[in-house]
Design a protein around this motif. Structure first.
Motif, short mmCIF file in Angstrom:
data_model
loop_
_atom_site.label_atom_id
_atom_site.label_comp_id
_atom_site.label_asym_id
_atom_site.label_seq_id
_atom_site.Cartn_x
_atom_site.Cartn_y
_atom_site.Cartn_z
N ARG A 20 0.75 -1.32 0.18
CA ARG A 20 -0.16 0.02 0.09
C ARG A 20 0.78 1.26 -0.02
NH1 ARG A 20 -3.84 -1.86 2.67
NH2 ARG A 20 -2.68 -1.90 4.73
N GLU A 21 1.95 1.13 0.80
CA GLU A 21 2.92 2.51 0.86
C GLU A 21 3.92 2.74 -0.38
OE1 GLU A 21 4.73 1.97 4.51
OE2 GLU A 21 3.15 2.27 5.74
N THR A 22 3.91 1.49 -1.00
CA THR A 22 5.10 1.42 -2.22
C THR A 22 4.53 1.34 -3.43
OG1 THR A 22 6.46 0.20 -0.49
CG2 THR A 22 7.18 0.25 -2.94
N TYR A 23 3.27 0.82 -3.77
CA TYR A 23 2.78 0.71 -5.18
C TYR A 23 1.37 1.63 -5.27
CZ TYR A 23 6.32 -2.82 -5.40
OH TYR A 23 7.37 -3.64 -5.40
N ASP A 24 1.37 2.01 -6.37
CA ASP A 24 0.06 2.50 -6.80
C ASP A 24 -0.70 1.31 -7.56
OD1 ASP A 24 0.06 5.03 -6.21
OD2 ASP A 24 0.99 5.53 -8.03
N ARG A 25 -2.08 1.29 -7.29
CA ARG A 25 -2.81 0.26 -8.03
C ARG A 25 -3.72 0.49 -9.34
NH1 ARG A 25 -4.36 -4.79 -6.10
NH2 ARG A 25 -3.47 -4.35 -4.12
N VAL A 26 -3.41 -0.16 -10.26
CA VAL A 26 -4.12 0.05 -11.51
C VAL A 26 -4.93 -1.13 -11.96
CG1 VAL A 26 -4.04 0.47 -13.91
CG2 VAL A 26 -2.18 1.51 -12.30
N THR A 27 -6.31 -0.77 -11.99
CA THR A 27 -7.32 -1.87 -12.47
C THR A 27 -7.51 -1.67 -13.98
OG1 THR A 27 -8.50 -1.44 -10.68
CG2 THR A 27 -9.66 -2.60 -12.29
N VAL A 28 -7.12 -3.17 -14.55
CA VAL A 28 -7.32 -3.30 -16.01
C VAL A 28 -8.64 -4.28 -16.48
CG1 VAL A 28 -6.25 -3.89 -18.13
CG2 VAL A 28 -4.86 -3.11 -16.41
N LEU A 29 -9.38 -3.52 -17.37
CA LEU A 29 -10.67 -4.35 -17.66
C LEU A 29 -10.51 -5.06 -19.19
CD1 LEU A 29 -13.63 -1.81 -16.67
CD2 LEU A 29 -12.57 -3.63 -15.28
N VAL A 30 -10.54 -6.31 -19.08
CA VAL A 30 -10.33 -6.78 -20.36
C VAL A 30 -11.57 -7.89 -20.67
CG1 VAL A 30 -7.90 -7.02 -20.36
CG2 VAL A 30 -9.37 -9.02 -19.32
N PRO A 31 -11.91 -8.19 -21.94
CA PRO A 31 -13.27 -8.90 -22.21
C PRO A 31 -13.08 -10.29 -21.35
CG PRO A 31 -12.14 -8.16 -24.24
CD PRO A 31 -11.46 -7.74 -23.27
N LYS A 32 -14.44 -10.68 -21.13
CA LYS A 32 -14.44 -11.95 -20.29
C LYS A 32 -13.71 -13.02 -21.00
CE LYS A 32 -17.84 -11.63 -17.18
NZ LYS A 32 -17.66 -12.24 -15.77
N GLY A 33 -12.84 -13.84 -20.36
CA GLY A 33 -12.04 -15.00 -20.89
C GLY A 33 -10.62 -14.68 -21.09
N LYS A 34 -10.32 -13.46 -21.34
CA LYS A 34 -8.95 -12.97 -21.59
C LYS A 34 -8.03 -12.84 -20.50
CE LYS A 34 -10.05 -12.48 -26.01
NZ LYS A 34 -9.34 -13.11 -26.95
N ARG A 35 -8.64 -12.69 -19.32
CA ARG A 35 -7.93 -12.65 -18.15
C ARG A 35 -7.17 -14.16 -18.08
NH1 ARG A 35 -10.56 -12.68 -12.35
NH2 ARG A 35 -11.23 -14.60 -12.72
N ASP A 36 -7.82 -15.13 -18.14
CA ASP A 36 -7.28 -16.59 -18.40
C ASP A 36 -6.04 -16.75 -19.42
OD1 ASP A 36 -8.73 -17.46 -15.93
OD2 ASP A 36 -10.41 -18.34 -17.33
N ASP A 37 -6.44 -16.01 -20.49
CA ASP A 37 -5.30 -16.03 -21.51
C ASP A 37 -4.15 -15.31 -21.04
OD1 ASP A 37 -7.19 -17.31 -23.22
OD2 ASP A 37 -7.56 -15.47 -24.12
N ILE A 38 -4.08 -14.08 -20.47
CA ILE A 38 -3.06 -13.43 -19.67
C ILE A 38 -2.20 -14.31 -18.74
CG2 ILE A 38 -2.46 -11.40 -18.50
CD1 ILE A 38 -4.88 -10.02 -20.10
N LYS A 39 -3.13 -14.87 -17.85
CA LYS A 39 -2.41 -15.64 -16.93
C LYS A 39 -1.70 -16.89 -17.59
CE LYS A 39 -4.94 -15.95 -12.92
NZ LYS A 39 -6.07 -16.28 -12.16
N ARG A 40 -2.39 -17.59 -18.59
CA ARG A 40 -1.74 -18.61 -19.15
C ARG A 40 -0.21 -18.17 -19.82
NH1 ARG A 40 -6.11 -20.84 -20.23
NH2 ARG A 40 -6.60 -19.58 -22.10
N LEU A 41 -0.30 -17.10 -20.22
CA LEU A 41 0.74 -16.47 -21.28
C LEU A 41 1.83 -16.24 -20.23
CD1 LEU A 41 2.35 -15.72 -23.64
CD2 LEU A 41 1.18 -13.34 -23.43
#
Length: 66
Positions: A20-41
């Protein structure tokens, strides 16, 4: 008589506070199912999905996010 004070260390709380003290948080919205593609890659490259996205931003835009 000795008094012993035991102080517990909450590792999770410490880590959360550090992040919390060291990083900023950024939220990225991707189409359904693409999160799993990103995690797999990312897994195939041996890095986290977060690191994959950071490296892609650094490479594409030539910015330093470290």
């Amino acid at each position: 008589m000795k008094v012993v004070i035991v102080m517990s260390f909450d590792k999770t709380k410490y880590q959360n506070e550090y992040v919390r003290e060291t990083y900023d948080r950024v939220t990225v919205l991707v189409p359904k199912g693409k999160r799993d593609d990103i995690k797999r890659l990312a897994k195939s490259k041996g890095i986290s999905a977060n690191q994959l996205i950071v490296e892609a931003l650094e490479s594409y835009y030539g910015i330093d996010l470290s």
